[in-house]
Motif scaffolding. Structure first.
Motif, PDB file in Angstrom:
ATOM      1  N   ARG A 119      -2.575  20.636  11.041  1.00 46.69           N
ATOM      2  CA  ARG A 119      -1.510  20.502  12.040  1.00 46.69           C
ATOM      3  C   ARG A 119      -0.455  19.514  11.557  1.00 46.69           C
ATOM      4  NH1 ARG A 119      -5.691  19.709  16.844  1.00 46.69           N
ATOM      5  NH2 ARG A 119      -6.527  18.415  15.207  1.00 46.69           N
ATOM      6  N   GLY A 120       0.808  19.914  11.673  1.00 44.27           N
ATOM      7  CA  GLY A 120       1.918  19.116  11.180  1.00 44.27           C
ATOM      8  C   GLY A 120       2.024  17.745  11.790  1.00 44.27           C
ATOM      9  N   TRP A 121       1.854  17.633  13.105  1.00 46.05           N
ATOM     10  CA  TRP A 121       2.024  16.326  13.738  1.00 46.05           C
ATOM     11  C   TRP A 121       0.897  15.384  13.357  1.00 46.05           C
ATOM     12  CZ3 TRP A 121      -1.347  14.183  17.228  1.00 46.05           C
ATOM     13  CH2 TRP A 121      -2.308  15.032  17.773  1.00 46.05           C
ATOM     14  N   GLU A 122      -0.311  15.883  13.166  1.00 44.86           N
ATOM     15  CA  GLU A 122      -1.397  15.005  12.736  1.00 44.86           C
ATOM     16  C   GLU A 122      -1.234  14.612  11.273  1.00 44.86           C
ATOM     17  OE1 GLU A 122      -5.316  16.171  13.892  1.00 44.86           O
ATOM     18  OE2 GLU A 122      -4.849  15.904  16.012  1.00 44.86           O
ATOM     19  N   LEU A 123      -0.707  15.498  10.459  1.00 47.36           N
ATOM     20  CA  LEU A 123      -0.385  15.117   9.080  1.00 47.36           C
ATOM     21  C   LEU A 123       0.650  13.997   9.081  1.00 47.36           C
ATOM     22  CD1 LEU A 123      -0.241  18.510   7.161  1.00 47.36           C
ATOM     23  CD2 LEU A 123      -1.755  16.585   6.693  1.00 47.36           C
ATOM     24  N   ALA A 124       1.610  14.085   9.980  1.00 49.58           N
ATOM     25  CA  ALA A 124       2.622  13.027  10.079  1.00 49.58           C
ATOM     26  C   ALA A 124       1.988  11.718  10.522  1.00 49.58           C
ATOM     27  CB  ALA A 124       3.732  13.433  11.036  1.00 49.58           C
ATOM     28  N   ALA A 125       0.989  11.788  11.384  1.00 49.62           N
ATOM     29  CA  ALA A 125       0.290  10.576  11.830  1.00 49.62           C
ATOM     30  C   ALA A 125      -0.504   9.947  10.690  1.00 49.62           C
ATOM     31  CB  ALA A 125      -0.631  10.892  13.001  1.00 49.62           C
ATOM     32  N   LEU A 126      -0.824  10.739   9.680  1.00 48.37           N
ATOM     33  CA  LEU A 126      -1.567  10.259   8.506  1.00 48.37           C
ATOM     34  C   LEU A 126      -0.640  10.048   7.309  1.00 48.37           C
ATOM     35  CD1 LEU A 126      -4.553  12.760   8.857  1.00 48.37           C
ATOM     36  CD2 LEU A 126      -4.552  10.334   9.479  1.00 48.37           C
ATOM     37  N   TYR A 127       0.647  10.033   7.541  1.00 52.38           N
ATOM     38  CA  TYR A 127       1.654   9.987   6.485  1.00 52.38           C
ATOM     39  C   TYR A 127       1.464   8.816   5.528  1.00 52.38           C
ATOM     40  CZ  TYR A 127       6.239  10.080   4.254  1.00 52.38           C
ATOM     41  OH  TYR A 127       7.256  10.125   3.340  1.00 52.38           O
ATOM     42  N   GLU A 128       0.984   7.709   6.012  1.00 54.64           N
ATOM     43  CA  GLU A 128       0.797   6.549   5.125  1.00 54.64           C
ATOM     44  C   GLU A 128      -0.202   6.836   4.008  1.00 54.64           C
ATOM     45  OE1 GLU A 128       1.487   2.356   6.929  1.00 54.64           O
ATOM     46  OE2 GLU A 128       0.086   3.458   8.202  1.00 54.64           O
ATOM     47  N   GLY A 129      -1.040   7.836   4.171  1.00 56.45           N
ATOM     48  CA  GLY A 129      -1.972   8.205   3.116  1.00 56.45           C
ATOM     49  C   GLY A 129      -1.294   8.883   1.940  1.00 56.45           C
ATOM     50  N   GLU A 130      -0.028   9.273   2.109  1.00 58.01           N
ATOM     51  CA  GLU A 130       0.703  10.011   1.079  1.00 58.01           C
ATOM     52  C   GLU A 130       1.748   9.198   0.345  1.00 58.01           C
ATOM     53  OE1 GLU A 130       2.481  13.542   2.706  1.00 58.01           O
ATOM     54  OE2 GLU A 130       0.909  13.735   4.198  1.00 58.01           O
ATOM     55  N   VAL A 131       2.038   7.994   0.800  1.00 58.04           N
ATOM     56  CA  VAL A 131       3.171   7.243   0.250  1.00 58.04           C
ATOM     57  C   VAL A 131       2.727   5.889  -0.287  1.00 58.04           C
ATOM     58  CG1 VAL A 131       4.853   8.380   1.741  1.00 58.04           C
ATOM     59  CG2 VAL A 131       3.764   6.280   2.511  1.00 58.04           C
ATOM     60  N   ASP A 132       3.586   5.325  -1.108  1.00 55.80           N
ATOM     61  CA  ASP A 132       3.342   3.968  -1.593  1.00 55.80           C
ATOM     62  C   ASP A 132       3.660   2.970  -0.488  1.00 55.80           C
ATOM     63  OD1 ASP A 132       2.631   4.821  -4.150  1.00 55.80           O
ATOM     64  OD2 ASP A 132       4.709   4.773  -4.846  1.00 55.80           O
ATOM     65  N   ILE A 133       2.765   2.015  -0.323  1.00 56.64           N
ATOM     66  CA  ILE A 133       2.953   0.979   0.682  1.00 56.64           C
ATOM     67  C   ILE A 133       3.002  -0.358  -0.042  1.00 56.64           C
ATOM     68  CG2 ILE A 133       1.917  -0.166   2.679  1.00 56.64           C
ATOM     69  CD1 ILE A 133       0.621   2.505   3.379  1.00 56.64           C
ATOM     70  N   PRO A 134       3.988  -1.185   0.278  1.00 57.34           N
ATOM     71  CA  PRO A 134       4.076  -2.483  -0.392  1.00 57.34           C
ATOM     72  C   PRO A 134       2.819  -3.331  -0.166  1.00 57.34           C
ATOM     73  CG  PRO A 134       6.011  -2.081   0.978  1.00 57.34           C
ATOM     74  CD  PRO A 134       5.036  -0.992   1.262  1.00 57.34           C
ATOM     75  N   ALA A 135       2.438  -4.068  -1.171  1.00 54.78           N
ATOM     76  CA  ALA A 135       1.266  -4.952  -1.078  1.00 54.78           C
ATOM     77  C   ALA A 135       1.667  -6.256  -0.393  1.00 54.78           C
ATOM     78  CB  ALA A 135       0.671  -5.205  -2.454  1.00 54.78           C
ATOM     79  N   LEU A 136       2.068  -6.129   0.868  1.00 54.06           N
ATOM     80  CA  LEU A 136       2.494  -7.262   1.683  1.00 54.06           C
ATOM     81  C   LEU A 136       1.731  -7.231   2.995  1.00 54.06           C
ATOM     82  CD1 LEU A 136       6.352  -6.636   1.405  1.00 54.06           C
ATOM     83  CD2 LEU A 136       5.054  -8.355   0.124  1.00 54.06           C
ATOM     84  N   THR A 137       1.747  -8.350   3.703  1.00 50.73           N
ATOM     85  CA  THR A 137       1.221  -8.285   5.061  1.00 50.73           C
ATOM     86  C   THR A 137       2.192  -7.429   5.869  1.00 50.73           C
ATOM     87  OG1 THR A 137       2.418 -10.183   5.948  1.00 50.73           O
ATOM     88  CG2 THR A 137       0.288 -10.635   4.876  1.00 50.73           C
ATOM     89  N   ALA A 138       1.715  -6.893   6.973  1.00 53.31           N
ATOM     90  CA  ALA A 138       2.572  -6.070   7.823  1.00 53.31           C
ATOM     91  C   ALA A 138       3.780  -6.869   8.296  1.00 53.31           C
ATOM     92  CB  ALA A 138       1.777  -5.545   9.007  1.00 53.31           C
ATOM     93  N   ARG A 139       3.565  -8.133   8.598  1.00 55.65           N
ATOM     94  CA  ARG A 139       4.667  -8.948   9.105  1.00 55.65           C
ATOM     95  C   ARG A 139       5.669  -9.299   8.010  1.00 55.65           C
ATOM     96  NH1 ARG A 139       1.835 -12.158  14.088  1.00 55.65           N
ATOM     97  NH2 ARG A 139       1.553 -10.232  15.279  1.00 55.65           N
ATOM     98  N   GLU A 140       5.209  -9.447   6.771  1.00 56.24           N
ATOM     99  CA  GLU A 140       6.144  -9.660   5.660  1.00 56.24           C
ATOM    100  C   GLU A 140       7.012  -8.415   5.446  1.00 56.24           C
ATOM    101  OE1 GLU A 140       3.496 -12.746   2.905  1.00 56.24           O
ATOM    102  OE2 GLU A 140       3.306 -10.575   2.615  1.00 56.24           O
TER     103      GLU A 140
END
Length: 175
Positions: A119-140
């Motif tokens: 399902r497209g909307w659930e894939l979008a909810a899992l989008y962070e599994g597909e992209v590079d995320i900075p190695a920072l705290t969420a607040r940084e």
């Protein structure tokens, strides 16, 4: 709706809004504003048992909205980046408040779950599994996004009334 009609009225309409947004994703999965609105809804609403709010999903929707908007800019489909896409994601990240280690663990989990999702909307909810995320705290990362919005707005020769409001929101978050 929720901001103008109140939380209790918004809770009653939230399910219908979510359903309509899911239909938009099914029909136009590359339409950035859909993910922008979904991120806002999922971050603002309370979670179970009162409603379906989920800050983690809000972050994925926010990231997807920004990536799609930037792709539209690169393709020439839109003429400007909307700085108001960055500040909601910053709010979502600030609220979620994960460490870099937790982000990495959750990213792997989302990547695994996305392999089996159709399902497209659930894939979008899992989008962070597909992209590079900075190695920072969420607040940084949130602080960097707010600064990016401020810099983008300040680089404009003139600001519309909406852009002035966006700048004020970003400056308040930055403080």
């Amino acid at each position: 709706w929720g901001q103008t009609r109140g939380v209790l009225n918004a809770l009653g309409a939230a399910g219908r809004m979510r359903q309509l947004l899911r239909e938009v994703i099914d029909r136009a999965p590359e339409f950035a504003p859909t993910y922008y609105v979904l991120g806002w809804i999922y971050e603002q609403l309370p979670g179970f048992p009162l409603s379906f709010g989920n800050t983690d999903w809000a972050v994925s929707f926010g990231r997807r909205a920004i990536d799609l908007r930037e792709a539209d800019l690169e393709s020439g489909e839109v003429e400007e980046v909307r700085p108001d896409y960055y500040t909601p994601l910053a709010k979502h990240l600030h609220k979620r408040n994960w460490s870099p280690a937790r982000s990495e663990r959750e990213q792997r989990r989302k990547c695994d779950r996305a392999q089996n999702e159709r399902r497209g909307w659930e894939l979008a909810a899992l989008y962070e599994g597909e992209v590079d995320i900075p190695a920072l705290t969420a607040r940084e990362e949130a602080a960097l996004l707010v600064q990016q919005a401020i810099d983008l707005l300040r680089s404009q020769p003139t600001l519309s009334r909406d852009a002035q409001r966006d700048l004020q929101d970003a400056l308040e978050l930055h403080a």
